[in-house]
Design a protein around this motif. Structure first.
Motif, PDB file in Angstrom:
ATOM      1  N   ARG A 105      15.949  59.087  -9.666  1.00 33.92           N
ATOM      2  CA  ARG A 105      16.668  57.765  -9.594  1.00 33.92           C
ATOM      3  C   ARG A 105      17.981  57.499 -10.288  1.00 33.92           C
ATOM      4  NH1 ARG A 105      12.142  53.075 -10.084  1.00 33.92           N
ATOM      5  NH2 ARG A 105      11.481  53.135  -7.695  1.00 33.92           N
ATOM      6  N   GLU A 120      17.856  51.645  -3.320  1.00 31.75           N
ATOM      7  CA  GLU A 120      17.536  52.995  -3.066  1.00 31.75           C
ATOM      8  C   GLU A 120      18.400  53.536  -1.782  1.00 31.75           C
ATOM      9  OE1 GLU A 120      13.209  53.215  -3.438  1.00 31.75           O
ATOM     10  OE2 GLU A 120      13.587  53.408  -5.519  1.00 31.75           O
ATOM     11  N   GLU A 121      18.136  52.305  -0.713  1.00 25.21           N
ATOM     12  CA  GLU A 121      18.714  52.670   0.453  1.00 25.21           C
ATOM     13  C   GLU A 121      20.191  52.846   0.303  1.00 25.21           C
ATOM     14  OE1 GLU A 121      17.749  49.373   3.282  1.00 25.21           O
ATOM     15  OE2 GLU A 121      19.478  49.415   4.013  1.00 25.21           O
ATOM     16  N   MET A 131      14.574  46.611  -5.208  1.00 31.88           N
ATOM     17  CA  MET A 131      14.858  48.106  -5.390  1.00 31.88           C
ATOM     18  C   MET A 131      14.993  48.923  -3.972  1.00 31.88           C
ATOM     19  SD  MET A 131      15.009  49.345  -8.388  1.00 31.88           S
ATOM     20  CE  MET A 131      14.917  51.150  -8.380  1.00 31.88           C
ATOM     21  N   ASP A 132      14.059  48.410  -3.009  1.00 33.91           N
ATOM     22  CA  ASP A 132      14.411  49.230  -1.637  1.00 33.91           C
ATOM     23  C   ASP A 132      16.052  49.068  -1.288  1.00 33.91           C
ATOM     24  OD1 ASP A 132      11.840  49.771  -1.700  1.00 33.91           O
ATOM     25  OD2 ASP A 132      11.208  48.193   0.061  1.00 33.91           O
ATOM     26  N   THR A 183      19.404  54.499 -14.892  1.00 41.90           N
ATOM     27  CA  THR A 183      18.418  54.794 -13.467  1.00 41.90           C
ATOM     28  C   THR A 183      18.983  53.508 -12.393  1.00 41.90           C
ATOM     29  OG1 THR A 183      16.599  53.272 -14.158  1.00 41.90           O
ATOM     30  CG2 THR A 183      16.633  55.900 -14.660  1.00 41.90           C
ATOM     31  N   LEU A 184      18.520  53.773 -11.328  1.00 43.29           N
ATOM     32  CA  LEU A 184      18.615  52.486 -10.520  1.00 43.29           C
ATOM     33  C   LEU A 184      18.088  51.277 -10.868  1.00 43.29           C
ATOM     34  CD1 LEU A 184      18.285  53.634  -6.851  1.00 43.29           C
ATOM     35  CD2 LEU A 184      20.309  53.326  -8.065  1.00 43.29           C
ATOM     36  N   ALA A 242      21.685  53.831  -2.266  1.00 42.42           N
ATOM     37  CA  ALA A 242      22.069  55.173  -2.881  1.00 42.42           C
ATOM     38  C   ALA A 242      21.946  56.176  -1.740  1.00 42.42           C
ATOM     39  CB  ALA A 242      20.942  55.166  -4.087  1.00 42.42           C
ATOM     40  N   TYR A 276      19.105  47.528 -11.063  1.00 38.35           N
ATOM     41  CA  TYR A 276      18.476  46.343 -10.412  1.00 38.35           C
ATOM     42  C   TYR A 276      18.432  45.106 -11.427  1.00 38.35           C
ATOM     43  CZ  TYR A 276      14.255  43.759  -9.040  1.00 38.35           C
ATOM     44  OH  TYR A 276      13.362  42.847  -8.654  1.00 38.35           O
TER      45      TYR A 276
END
Lengths: 348, 507
Positions: free
Chosen positions: A81, A63-64, A59-60, A22-23, A66, A27
């Motif tokens: 994720r 996610e951005e 993480m932000d 996962t992300l 991604a 990270y």
């Protein structure tokens, strides 16, 4: 490119991870988390060069990044994720080969990079101001670096000779990287005429992404250290004196010292007023990084063998599955320890 | 020339004392306890640095901020002083303990208040002849000071443990009640007070009422573009500082950077030095910027957000015009700013429901040494933790050995009451600030009154309410653009050999 380097980095990781992580794994990798899982991921997915190269990643941000990849159809979600690169994404990534920081070696240098840079920039500033006959305020406040640089300069017979040698070596090393990378690096330096620019100021001036500028800079630094280690950059090698690549966290180092004095995990936790789990993390870190560190005091030989066998038989690194396969007799700590020791053997 | 002036000249390169310095120094040298309130930029540190060359033994200086300490140490070393050392948590333990063994060799010993909590450090200090105990930024001692630091409270006990050497408390901003707190907490006997006016006649004061946040931003941009720099703009949040730094730069305000505590150390130092060497025109920052930035020619200090206390405002605008030349302070105000200031001010106060829950969960043996762990595990912010630790210590004296449910409830009530009192006090201070913003009478007189003084002389350029024309601070000339950057090879060459002729360097 004013934005988008985060997407580029993520795309590179996603290609290697191939939907298996996962992300969160990305990270931990980029931020340099020293857990057995992340250390294994590094090796398993050949992402060690990026370990600890983006310490303040959030993480932000990931996610951005991604989201951007998905919107541009360069990646597609497979689970929560978790993403894989699309055909288009792979193509795009190949096209951006010029962005790739080819000399970055986070696994080896992420710990010593700040100290190496402090020394280099402070020596540069000092020599520059001596040449201009000016007094100055040191660009570094780390007492260790100040003392080291002072001693280093005292040991040199001639500052002029050193300035010449450093100038020649920097010119030669920078000529080997791109013009842009060399420019970024030189702008970061502080001289008698100009205080060094921050990555952000350089990015604004070049109209580039800040993260991209940071990686360009890191790329040059790591290249210099690699050349030093290869015996091709004598001044840089001097600046690396006493900086051991791949170091333990300070906290783990403390724990190591107590262990060597014969204290148990519980005793160390009490002494240092830390949680037992924190000390256990240190022990895992030691197992992964210190070649002659024995895990025998923490996990019985038989059990270690069983964990190893289970991990191999299952072909997995997932702690939970290994634990289940062993009927729950081994603790997570024991499993992590055995896996970390194994990883340590590959790495060192 | 007398001895003091001679030393001033030889050691510090000044020809004469600035107002106040000499009186303070003479009292310090006579062994008296001294409370000195000198305006920012008046050379407070000289008041202990010069006596150090006349006193036997060492001078111990307690300072609240690592960066402040580092600046002082750096300045002393630049003046050729080698016998100076600083102890704070950031130093590597190994060096620290090494320096401890040779502690009496140092003329200047800087220490953070938390270092003074260390038994080992105190033991080493007891072997030193401390001839002067200096507390810098002494207003941090008082919970009624705008920058209260609970660990300063223990300094009285520390001083006592060191055999009560003469004490010098320095501050730039302390209201009469804060002054009393300082004297009491440090146990200063028959202290001589040297209170100099907080007024800085060369700083003109103005408030700009704006219609909205957008209006405020537009007017700030206009102002920043036209005002003669260099200058500082204060914001209450990191986001605003960053955002407006970008906007100002785009809007032609020259070389602009931002500064806040969220940046890494190197970045902060670079921006600070760029500003110091006039390589920046404007720094957009939070209150983290300023302490220890010793720059004489700051021409303006603007506030995009209202500080929560007048004392904080006075301290911040005091960074303008240290060279004595005319300077300007403008505070931009729009409706809603009060709420922002209040939120920032009260962020340090833990929420009462969370506090009650935390008290209930305390282990029964928490009284014996378990506090710190419990505070750390409570999910509070750093600043809340500091305050909580203070209130705990205060509430704890009455707590029984075993924390029963009833005892926990009592502890909660005592702490909640203390927090509530602090909240009321903060609101009172905020009201005072707000009244100042909305005042129609002389702003300078109002500031001086808040510190228990009367204004004797009004400068020509006083304040907006006294008919100040801010045009006199404006400039028509465009700011110089950043120096053109040479190709990297040339840049590098100039770095190492720029001070010499080309043919000479080529040898």
């Amino acid at each position: 490119m004013r934005h988008g380097y985060a997407s580029f980095l993520l795309a590179h990781c996603l290609r290697r991870l191939n939907g298996e992580r996962t992300l969160a794994a990305v990270y931990h990798l980029l931020s340099g988390k020293k857990s057995a899982q992340t250390l294994q991921d590094c090796k398993w997915f050949q992402l060690a060069p990026f370990f600890g190269t983006w310490k303040d990643v959030t993480m932000d941000r990931l996610e951005e990044a991604a989201l951007v990849l998905v919107r541009k159809q360069r990646a597609a979600p497979v689970h929560d994720r978790t993403y894989i690169l699309t055909e288009k994404g792979r193509h795009w990534l190949d096209e951006q080969a010029a962005w790739f920081p080819r000399y970055v070696n986070g696994w080896r240098y992420h710990e010593i990079e700040p100290l190496f840079w402090q020394r280099l920039s402070l020596i540069g500033q000092t020599l520059s101001n001596l040449s201009h006959g000016q007094r100055f305020i040191p660009i570094c406040r780390d007492e260790r670096t100040l003392l080291w640089v002072k001693q280093y300069l005292l040991d040199k017979r001639s500052r002029q000779t050193l300035a010449r040698a450093l100038y020649d070596e920097l010119t030669r090393l920078l000529a080997a990287v791109s013009e842009e990378a060399a420019t970024v690096f030189v702008l970061r330096l502080t001289s008698a005429r100009r205080i060094g620019w921050t990555a952000e100021q350089i990015a604004a001036w070049l109209q580039k992404d800040v993260l991209y500028v940071q990686f360009q800079f890191r790329n040059v630094l790591h290249y210099m250290m690699a050349e030093a280690e290869a015996g091709r950059a004598p001044v840089m090698a001097e600046l690396m004196a006493g900086l051991a690549p791949v170091q333990l966290t300070q906290s783990a180092q403390k724990t190591y010292e107590w262990l060597q004095k014969g204290k148990t995990i519980d005793e160390i936790a009490a002494l240092r007023r830390l949680k037992k789990s924190t000390i256990e993390d240190h022990v895992v870190e030691l197992a992964a990084n210190v070649p002659d560190f024995s895990i025998a005091p923490f996990v019985a030989a038989e059990r270690a063998a069983a964990i190893q066998a289970a991990a191999r038989a299952l072909g997995t690194r997932k702690l939970k599955r290994i634990r289940e396969a062993l009927g729950g007799i081994a603790s997570y700590f024991e499993i992590r320890l055995v896996l970390a020791k194994e990883v340590g053997r590959w790495m060192n | 020339m007398d001895e003091l002036t001679k030393t001033l000249h030889e050691r510090f390169g000044h020809a004469s004392f600035r107002p106040g310095q000499r009186d303070v120094i003479e009292d310090v040298l006579s062994g008296r306890d001294v409370l000195a309130m000198l305006p920012t930029g008046s050379g407070k540190s000289l008041c202990y640095q010069l006596p150090a060359y006349f006193l036997p033994g060492s001078v111990l200086i307690v300072s609240p901020l690592v960066s402040l300490m580092e600046d002082q140490v750096e300045q002393l070393r630049r003046r050729g002083e080698k016998r100076v050392v600083a102890f704070h948590s950031l130093l590597d333990a190994e060096e620290k303990w090494h320096a401890l063994t040779s502690l009496p060799d140092f003329r200047f010993i800087y220490a953070s208040p938390e270092m003074l909590q260390s038994e080992t450090f105190l033991a080493a200090l007891r072997r030193v002849r401390v001839s002067l105990f200096v507390v810098d930024e002494a207003h941090c001692i008082s919970q009624w000071g705008y920058d209260f630091r609970p660990d300063f409270l223990k300094l009285g006990a520390v001083r006592h443990a060191l055999g009560s050497p003469p004490c010098l408390a320095l501050t730039a901003t302390a209201t009469p009640e804060v002054q009393e707190d300082i004297i009491r907490t440090l146990g200063m006997e028959r202290a001589r007070r040297h209170i100099y006016s907080v007024d800085r006649p060369n700083i003109a004061l103005a408030v700009e009422r704006c219609l909205s946040v957008e209006d405020k931003a537009a007017r700030l941009a206009e102002c920043a573009k036209r005002l003669r720099g260099p200058g500082i703009v204060y914001f209450s949040s990191r986001q605003w500082a960053e955002e407006m730094a970008r906007r100002l730069a785009q809007n032609g305000a020259g070389r602009v950077a931002y500064y806040h505590a969220g940046m890494d150390g190197e970045q902060r130092l670079l921006v600070q030095q760029q500003f110091l060497y006039d390589e920046l025109d404007i720094v957009c920052c939070t209150s983290a910027f300023g302490m220890g930035v010793d720059k004489g020619n700051v021409r303006f200090v603007l506030h995009f957000h209202m500080p929560a206390q007048l004392e904080a405002y006075v301290q911040e605008i005091g960074r303008a015009g240290r060279d004595g030349a005319p300077s300007l302070a403008v505070l931009f105000y729009a409706d809603g700013d009060r709420a922002i200031a209040q939120a920032v001010a009260e962020a340090e106060l833990p929420d009462s429901a969370a506090l009650r829950e935390w008290c209930r969960r305390l282990p029964e043996d928490a009284v014996r040494g378990g506090w710190r762990a419990a505070v750390d595990a409570g999910g509070f912010t750093d600043i809340q933790k500091r305050l909580l630790a203070y209130f705990l210590e205060w509430g704890q004296t009455a707590a029984p050995e075993q924390l029963t449910a009833a005892a926990k409830e009592r502890l909660y009530e005592r702490m909640a009451a203390a927090i509530e009192a602090r909240r009321r006090w903060k609101r009172k201070k905020l009201r005072e600030m707000e009244e100042w913003v909305h005042a129609f009478s002389c702003r300078r007189a109002a500031i001086v009154r808040a510190f228990g003084e009367e204004l004797s002389d009004k400068p020509d350029a006083c304040c907006d309410n006294c008919g100040l024309e801010t045009d006199r601070f404006m400039t028509d000339g465009r700011r110089p653009e950043a120096a053109p950057v040479r190709p990297w090879r040339e840049e590098l060459w100039h770095m190492f050999f720029g001070g010499r002729r080309h043919d000479e360097a080529a040898k």
